[in-house]
Design an enzyme around this catalytic site. Structure first.
Site, PDB file in Angstrom:
ATOM      1  CG  HIS A 268     -41.011   4.203  -4.226  1.00 38.02           C
ATOM      2  ND1 HIS A 268     -40.948   4.231  -3.096  1.00 38.02           N
ATOM      3  CD2 HIS A 268     -42.374   4.603  -4.473  1.00 38.02           C
ATOM      4  CE1 HIS A 268     -42.254   4.529  -2.442  1.00 38.02           C
ATOM      5  NE2 HIS A 268     -42.807   4.753  -3.461  1.00 38.02           N
ATOM      6  CG  HIS A 307     -36.425   8.121   3.477  1.00 45.38           C
ATOM      7  ND1 HIS A 307     -37.718   8.924   3.777  1.00 45.38           N
ATOM      8  CD2 HIS A 307     -36.983   7.202   3.148  1.00 45.38           C
ATOM      9  CE1 HIS A 307     -38.536   8.556   3.365  1.00 45.38           C
ATOM     10  NE2 HIS A 307     -38.625   7.264   2.936  1.00 45.38           N
ATOM     11  CG  ASP A 363     -36.368  -0.529   0.283  1.00 43.54           C
ATOM     12  OD1 ASP A 363     -37.199  -1.458   0.353  1.00 43.54           O
ATOM     13  OD2 ASP A 363     -36.566   0.777  -0.123  1.00 43.54           O
TER      14      ASP A 363
HETATM   15  N1  CMC Z   1     -25.829   6.827  -1.599  1.00 48.46           N
HETATM   16  C1  CMC Z   1     -24.798   8.081  -1.999  1.00 48.46           C
HETATM   17  N2  CMC Z   1     -25.226   9.392  -1.963  1.00 48.46           N
HETATM   18  C2  CMC Z   1     -26.402   9.519  -1.694  1.00 48.46           C
HETATM   19  C3  CMC Z   1     -27.568   8.639  -1.420  1.00 48.46           C
HETATM   20  C4  CMC Z   1     -27.091   7.197  -1.236  1.00 48.46           C
HETATM   21  N3  CMC Z   1     -27.959   6.344  -1.305  1.00 48.46           N
HETATM   22  N4  CMC Z   1     -28.538   8.995  -1.272  1.00 48.46           N
HETATM   23  C5  CMC Z   1     -28.519  10.594  -1.263  1.00 48.46           C
HETATM   24  N5  CMC Z   1     -27.105  10.579  -1.677  1.00 48.46           N
HETATM   25  C6  CMC Z   1     -26.597  11.740  -1.615  1.00 48.46           C
HETATM   26  C7  CMC Z   1     -26.719  12.566  -3.170  1.00 48.46           C
HETATM   27  O1  CMC Z   1     -25.822  12.405  -4.006  1.00 48.46           O
HETATM   28  C8  CMC Z   1     -26.579  14.026  -2.691  1.00 48.46           C
HETATM   29  O2  CMC Z   1     -25.217  14.349  -2.672  1.00 48.46           O
HETATM   30  P1  CMC Z   1     -25.014  15.983  -3.244  1.00 48.46           P
HETATM   31  O3  CMC Z   1     -25.677  16.914  -2.106  1.00 48.46           O
HETATM   32  O4  CMC Z   1     -23.489  15.879  -3.027  1.00 48.46           O
HETATM   33  O5  CMC Z   1     -25.416  16.052  -4.509  1.00 48.46           O
HETATM   34  C9  CMC Z   1     -27.383  14.156  -1.105  1.00 48.46           C
HETATM   35  O6  CMC Z   1     -27.026  12.804  -0.601  1.00 48.46           O
HETATM   36  C10 CMC Z   1     -28.991  14.377  -1.142  1.00 48.46           C
HETATM   37  O7  CMC Z   1     -29.400  13.503  -2.038  1.00 48.46           O
HETATM   38  P2  CMC Z   1     -30.829  13.614  -2.967  1.00 48.46           P
HETATM   39  O8  CMC Z   1     -30.846  12.797  -4.022  1.00 48.46           O
HETATM   40  O9  CMC Z   1     -30.860  15.123  -3.125  1.00 48.46           O
HETATM   41  O10 CMC Z   1     -31.735  13.345  -1.791  1.00 48.46           O
HETATM   42  P3  CMC Z   1     -33.344  12.767  -2.121  1.00 48.46           P
HETATM   43  O11 CMC Z   1     -34.055  13.242  -0.854  1.00 48.46           O
HETATM   44  O12 CMC Z   1     -33.741  13.418  -3.384  1.00 48.46           O
HETATM   45  O13 CMC Z   1     -33.276  11.339  -2.508  1.00 48.46           O
HETATM   46  C11 CMC Z   1     -33.427   8.885  -2.145  1.00 48.46           C
HETATM   47  C12 CMC Z   1     -33.931  10.279  -1.454  1.00 48.46           C
HETATM   48  C13 CMC Z   1     -34.053   7.914  -1.314  1.00 48.46           C
HETATM   49  C14 CMC Z   1     -34.117   8.627  -3.426  1.00 48.46           C
HETATM   50  C15 CMC Z   1     -31.970   8.502  -1.948  1.00 48.46           C
HETATM   51  O14 CMC Z   1     -31.377   8.929  -0.871  1.00 48.46           O
HETATM   52  C16 CMC Z   1     -31.646   7.341  -2.800  1.00 48.46           C
HETATM   53  O15 CMC Z   1     -31.287   7.371  -3.904  1.00 48.46           O
HETATM   54  N6  CMC Z   1     -31.242   6.352  -1.951  1.00 48.46           N
HETATM   55  C17 CMC Z   1     -31.164   5.160  -2.526  1.00 48.46           C
HETATM   56  C18 CMC Z   1     -32.235   4.533  -2.958  1.00 48.46           C
HETATM   57  C19 CMC Z   1     -32.905   3.834  -1.797  1.00 48.46           C
HETATM   58  O16 CMC Z   1     -32.335   3.246  -0.951  1.00 48.46           O
HETATM   59  N7  CMC Z   1     -34.347   4.040  -2.103  1.00 48.46           N
HETATM   60  C20 CMC Z   1     -35.265   3.429  -0.960  1.00 48.46           C
HETATM   61  C21 CMC Z   1     -35.728   4.556  -0.215  1.00 48.46           C
HETATM   62  S1  CMC Z   1     -36.716   4.163   1.435  1.00 48.46           S
HETATM   63  C22 CMC Z   1     -38.147   3.176   0.769  1.00 48.46           C
HETATM   64  C23 CMC Z   1     -38.980   3.788  -0.293  1.00 48.46           C
HETATM   65  O17 CMC Z   1     -39.363   4.929  -0.262  1.00 48.46           O
HETATM   66  O18 CMC Z   1     -39.243   3.052  -1.117  1.00 48.46           O
END
Ligand code: CMC
Length: 429
Positions: A268, A307, A363
């Site tokens: 986050h 996201h 971010d």
């Molecule tokens: N790098 C590589 N792969 C990713 C990433 C990433 N940053 N984000 C998602 N994926 C992949 C994930 O491995 C999954 O792949 P598969 O379907 O093969 O298993 C797919 O994309 C869907 O990911 P998810 O984890 O189910 O998606 P989510 O909606 O639960 O997660 C998130 C959203 C923001 C937590 C995630 O994209 C992430 O960890 N991003 C990196 C951390 C980040 O930049 N966070 C800031 C978010 S914006 C500001 C805020 O909210 O604070």
């Protein structure tokens, strides 16, 4: 006009149910009537991480994740970032309308006059180790404010709520700046009420021996724009924490401590810090393909990408990229920018990221600006927490006025043992 209902056939019993659809949703409680017999508790929905569950009705922030749209109270983020100030946007987020000049003057005056923090809080900050993480300090002292304002527990009194909101908006930059000065081993710099919200924050952070600190107007404005972009983002993890903790009717300082804790996590608000660490570890453009290959192989994530809601370019990231250019004209170019730009280029052309709709989020570039402005990485999530305070408080206020809200208490699917008898120690294997 079609009927706004959903017809459900329970194939276990053959029974048919009709449940109303309102605002594109069905009420989860309408499923409870679907049972297999008298002993059956009734049907529930299973939704870990609330990926398809609305927890509230809200009129504050609108996001269309597929189109990359973000609006506060109907106003596009692009217009607010260009034309508004943080305090004006904060007023809008909280009250629902842009202020008149008189309203903005009065709000600015109120906030400016609440910037001091109790001296004992200063002593608490002094008690932390020199290398304490500023976010850990911030969440502690924000929560500790509840002990200085015991009236804050009268959360059903709208006047009390308003006073605590004013206090929190005003004091959060002071708390944050004092935490920073502590980690730097510098004496605390007190608020200067002649300066703007962000100008005064820069003063409390960076004032040295000069009698009056003059913020650089480009950096002051850049910080103001970043604050506008971070003001609210509907039901994200920390806002959900604010609402959930607040639903127990605890005072807002304690609830804010919970929200700051949620924001601290690297998925986050801690992501901006994680991005900078990642870019430093990559080190040079030549190492990017190897890094991307590792991410695709499941080892780590490309921080600052992806996201839960945006499946398109995060509109805040686009504005931040423009702001970065203005800041770098003053501070000089952050050498990590080239790595970030190349990383973005490669990722946006890569099948893995395209297929999963992973784009830069808020971010990805913000940390580069903060670093160029002289902030250590540990301060990055703090710089997210200060402006998000208005979002947390506006959402809390909305919840307090919502007669449908109750203490947050999800259900579970129990998959553990059925009843069994206690086993004496000697009999355990
Ligand atoms: N790098 C590589 N792969 C990713 C990433 C990433 N940053 N984000 C998602 N994926 C992949 C994930 O491995 C999954 O792949 P598969 O379907 O093969 O298993 C797919 O994309 C869907 O990911 P998810 O984890 O189910 O998606 P989510 O909606 O639960 O997660 C998130 C959203 C923001 C937590 C995630 O994209 C992430 O960890 N991003 C990196 C951390 C980040 O930049 N966070 C800031 C978010 S914006 C500001 C805020 O909210 O604070």
């Amino acid at each position: 006009m079609s009927k706004e209902t959903l017809t459900i056939t329970d194939n276990r019993t053959g029974k048919i149910y009709e449940v109303p659809i309102k605002d594109g949703t069905i009420k989860a409680m309408d499923l409870r009537q679907i049972t297999t017999g008298e002993d059956d508790f009734g049907l529930m929905s299973y939704d870990p991480a609330f990926t398809n569950t609305a927890s509230c009705k809200s009129s504050i922030t609108f996001i269309d994740g597929d189109k990359g749209i973000l609006r506060y109270r109907g106003y596009p983020i692009e217009q607010l970032a260009e034309k508004s100030t943080y305090l004006e946007t904060a007023y809008l987020v909280l009250n629902g309308e842009l202020p008149t000049k008189a309203q903005l003057d009065s709000w600015t005056h109120t906030i400016t006059n609440h910037t001091m923090i109790p001296e004992n809080i200063k002593k608490s900050i002094d008690g932390f180790r020199y290398d304490a993480h500023p976010m850990g300090m911030l969440l502690s002292v924000a929560g500790a404010l509840s002990t200085f304002y015991p009236d804050a527990k009268n959360i059903n009194d709208s006047k009390v709520r308003r006073q605590e909101i004013d206090r929190l908006i005003a004091k959060m930059p002071t708390l944050a700046a004092f935490c920073y000065r502590h980690t730097m081993g510098l004496p605390f710099a007190y608020p200067n009420n002649d300066l703007s919200y962000t100008g005064n924050f820069l003063n409390m952070l960076f004032k040295m021996t000069e009698s009056k600190y003059k913020p650089n107007p480009v950096l002051e404005r850049a910080l103001d724009v970043l604050f506008i972009l971070h003001a609210d983002h509907e039901q994200n993890c920390s806002t959900n924490a604010m609402r959930s903790v607040g639903s127990s009717q605890v005072d807002p300082y304690s609830a804010i401590a919970g929200a700051i804790s949620a924001l601290y996590g690297p998925l986050h608000g801690g992501a901006n810090e994680a991005v900078l660490i990642m870019l430093s570890e990559i080190g040079s453009k030549e190492n990017i393909p190897d890094f991307i290959a590792k991410v695709k192989g499941g080892s780590g994530r490309l921080m600052g990408f992806g996201h839960r809601v945006y499946k398109n370019y995060d509109p805040r990231a686009r504005i931040i990229k423009e702001t970065a250019d203005q800041v770098f004209e003053v501070t000089g170019r952050n050498p990590l920018l080239d790595i970030a730009l190349e990383l973005e280029r490669i990722a946006l052309e890569d099948e893995y990221f395209i297929k999963r709709k992973l784009y830069p989020n808020v971010d990805f570039y913000s940390g580069l600006i903060y670093q160029a402005m002289g902030f250590p990485v540990g301060m990055f999530p703090v710089l997210f927490a200060i402006p998000r305070t208005i979002g947390w408080l506006a959402q809390w206020e909305e919840m307090m006025q919502d007669s449908e809200q109750k203490i947050a208490r999800p259900r579970q699917i129990y998959l553990g043992y059925d009843t069994r008898d206690y086993v004496a120690m000697e009999a355990r294997s």
